[in-house]
Write a protein that holds these residues in place. Structure first.
Motif, PDB file in Angstrom:
ATOM      1  N   GLN A   1     -49.730 -65.997  51.778  1.00 13.22           N
ATOM      2  CA  GLN A   1     -48.588 -66.365  52.489  1.00 13.22           C
ATOM      3  C   GLN A   1     -47.785 -67.379  52.761  1.00 13.22           C
ATOM      4  O   GLN A   1     -46.843 -67.441  53.027  1.00 13.22           O
ATOM      5  CB  GLN A   1     -48.793 -64.700  53.497  1.00 13.22           C
ATOM      6  N   GLY A   2     -47.988 -68.216  53.593  1.00  8.84           N
ATOM      7  CA  GLY A   2     -47.784 -69.355  54.498  1.00  8.84           C
ATOM      8  C   GLY A   2     -47.308 -70.038  53.180  1.00  8.84           C
ATOM      9  O   GLY A   2     -45.986 -70.770  53.647  1.00  8.84           O
ATOM     10  N   GLU A   3     -47.567 -70.440  52.384  1.00  9.67           N
ATOM     11  CA  GLU A   3     -47.038 -71.148  51.446  1.00  9.67           C
ATOM     12  C   GLU A   3     -45.762 -70.546  50.964  1.00  9.67           C
ATOM     13  O   GLU A   3     -44.820 -71.006  50.265  1.00  9.67           O
ATOM     14  CB  GLU A   3     -48.010 -71.242  50.745  1.00  9.67           C
ATOM     15  N   ARG A   4     -46.073 -69.024  50.524  1.00  3.12           N
ATOM     16  CA  ARG A   4     -45.456 -68.508  49.972  1.00  3.12           C
ATOM     17  C   ARG A   4     -43.933 -68.754  50.916  1.00  3.12           C
ATOM     18  O   ARG A   4     -42.390 -68.113  50.060  1.00  3.12           O
ATOM     19  CB  ARG A   4     -45.054 -66.863  49.046  1.00  3.12           C
ATOM     20  N   ASP A   5     -43.475 -68.516  52.114  1.00  2.00           N
ATOM     21  CA  ASP A   5     -42.839 -68.275  53.205  1.00  2.00           C
ATOM     22  C   ASP A   5     -42.861 -69.867  53.168  1.00  2.00           C
ATOM     23  O   ASP A   5     -41.172 -69.623  53.195  1.00  2.00           O
ATOM     24  CB  ASP A   5     -43.549 -67.773  54.029  1.00  2.00           C
ATOM     25  N   ALA A   6     -43.255 -70.905  52.845  1.00  2.00           N
ATOM     26  CA  ALA A   6     -42.398 -72.105  53.216  1.00  2.00           C
ATOM     27  C   ALA A   6     -41.880 -72.389  52.092  1.00  2.00           C
ATOM     28  O   ALA A   6     -40.393 -72.730  52.163  1.00  2.00           O
ATOM     29  CB  ALA A   6     -43.168 -73.015  53.210  1.00  2.00           C
ATOM     30  N   VAL A   7     -42.087 -71.247  51.116  1.00  2.00           N
ATOM     31  CA  VAL A   7     -41.064 -71.647  49.538  1.00  2.00           C
ATOM     32  C   VAL A   7     -39.939 -71.172  49.709  1.00  2.00           C
ATOM     33  O   VAL A   7     -38.962 -71.664  49.480  1.00  2.00           O
ATOM     34  CB  VAL A   7     -41.134 -71.381  48.469  1.00  2.00           C
ATOM     35  N   THR A   8     -39.966 -70.047  50.063  1.00  2.00           N
ATOM     36  CA  THR A   8     -38.739 -69.547  50.792  1.00  2.00           C
ATOM     37  C   THR A   8     -37.914 -70.017  51.484  1.00  2.00           C
ATOM     38  O   THR A   8     -36.888 -69.881  50.986  1.00  2.00           O
ATOM     39  CB  THR A   8     -39.017 -67.965  50.462  1.00  2.00           C
ATOM     40  N   VAL A   9     -38.527 -70.901  52.372  1.00  2.00           N
ATOM     41  CA  VAL A   9     -37.241 -70.819  53.410  1.00  2.00           C
ATOM     42  C   VAL A   9     -36.887 -71.940  53.286  1.00  2.00           C
ATOM     43  O   VAL A   9     -35.557 -72.466  53.156  1.00  2.00           O
ATOM     44  CB  VAL A   9     -38.098 -71.249  54.425  1.00  2.00           C
ATOM     45  N   GLU A  10     -37.502 -72.763  52.228  1.00  2.00           N
ATOM     46  CA  GLU A  10     -37.645 -73.973  51.690  1.00  2.00           C
ATOM     47  C   GLU A  10     -36.101 -73.938  50.572  1.00  2.00           C
ATOM     48  O   GLU A  10     -34.761 -74.292  50.285  1.00  2.00           O
ATOM     49  CB  GLU A  10     -38.406 -74.781  50.982  1.00  2.00           C
ATOM     50  N   ILE A  11     -35.874 -72.934  49.846  1.00  2.00           N
ATOM     51  CA  ILE A  11     -35.163 -72.426  48.559  1.00  2.00           C
ATOM     52  C   ILE A  11     -34.007 -72.040  49.323  1.00  2.00           C
ATOM     53  O   ILE A  11     -32.724 -72.119  49.205  1.00  2.00           O
ATOM     54  CB  ILE A  11     -36.119 -71.492  47.467  1.00  2.00           C
ATOM     55  N   MET A  12     -33.879 -71.347  50.992  1.00  2.00           N
ATOM     56  CA  MET A  12     -33.016 -70.777  51.503  1.00  2.00           C
ATOM     57  C   MET A  12     -32.027 -71.571  51.980  1.00  2.00           C
ATOM     58  O   MET A  12     -30.792 -72.127  52.094  1.00  2.00           O
ATOM     59  CB  MET A  12     -33.197 -69.542  52.269  1.00  2.00           C
ATOM     60  N   TYR A  13     -33.022 -73.165  52.559  1.00  2.00           N
ATOM     61  CA  TYR A  13     -32.116 -74.162  53.240  1.00  2.00           C
ATOM     62  C   TYR A  13     -31.471 -74.779  52.051  1.00  2.00           C
ATOM     63  O   TYR A  13     -30.412 -75.547  52.146  1.00  2.00           O
ATOM     64  CB  TYR A  13     -33.382 -74.842  53.862  1.00  2.00           C
ATOM     65  N   ALA A  14     -31.858 -75.166  51.025  1.00  2.00           N
ATOM     66  CA  ALA A  14     -31.594 -75.472  49.271  1.00  2.00           C
ATOM     67  C   ALA A  14     -29.968 -75.457  49.657  1.00  2.00           C
ATOM     68  O   ALA A  14     -28.691 -75.367  49.403  1.00  2.00           O
ATOM     69  CB  ALA A  14     -32.566 -76.044  48.139  1.00  2.00           C
ATOM     70  N   VAL A  15     -29.810 -73.232  49.120  1.00  2.00           N
ATOM     71  CA  VAL A  15     -28.695 -73.455  48.843  1.00  2.00           C
ATOM     72  C   VAL A  15     -27.729 -72.895  50.046  1.00  2.00           C
ATOM     73  O   VAL A  15     -26.625 -73.586  49.904  1.00  2.00           O
ATOM     74  CB  VAL A  15     -29.234 -71.252  48.422  1.00  2.00           C
TER      75      VAL A  15
END
Length: 94
Positions: free
Chosen positions: A6-20
């Protein structure tokens, strides 16, 4: 299903939002820098259209470039975290 925590999935989500979000700000800045004179000065129709088109193209390039840069950098950071912790070992299969 993947084996991500779950932590890895959350990290990916945060990184995508940061990128956008940062890509949107970069696109806005690029559009404003190129097409800004259209809104400040009275320009003739061909120049106005050309600046707006160039501003839109600059915004698209800035958005795509920033998004790719952030996500590519994140993918490489993920590879570094998966390296073995034993000294002298540089490949995961060694």
């Amino acid at each position: 299903m993947s084996n991500r925590s779950q932590g890895e999935r959350d990290a990916v989500t945060v990184e995508i939002m940061y990128a956008v979000v940062t890509a949107s700000l970069a696109a806005l800045l690029a559009f404003g820098a190129v097409a800004g004179p259209v809104f400040l000065f009275e320009l003739r129709h061909p120049a106005r259209g050309l600046l707006l088109l160039a501003g839109a193209a600059a915004a698209v390039l800035a958005f795509v470039g920033r998004t790719v840069h952030v996500l590519w950098r994140f993918s490489y950071a993920g590879d570094a975290r998966r390296q073995p912790s034993q000294p002298g070992r540089t490949r995961p299969d060694s």
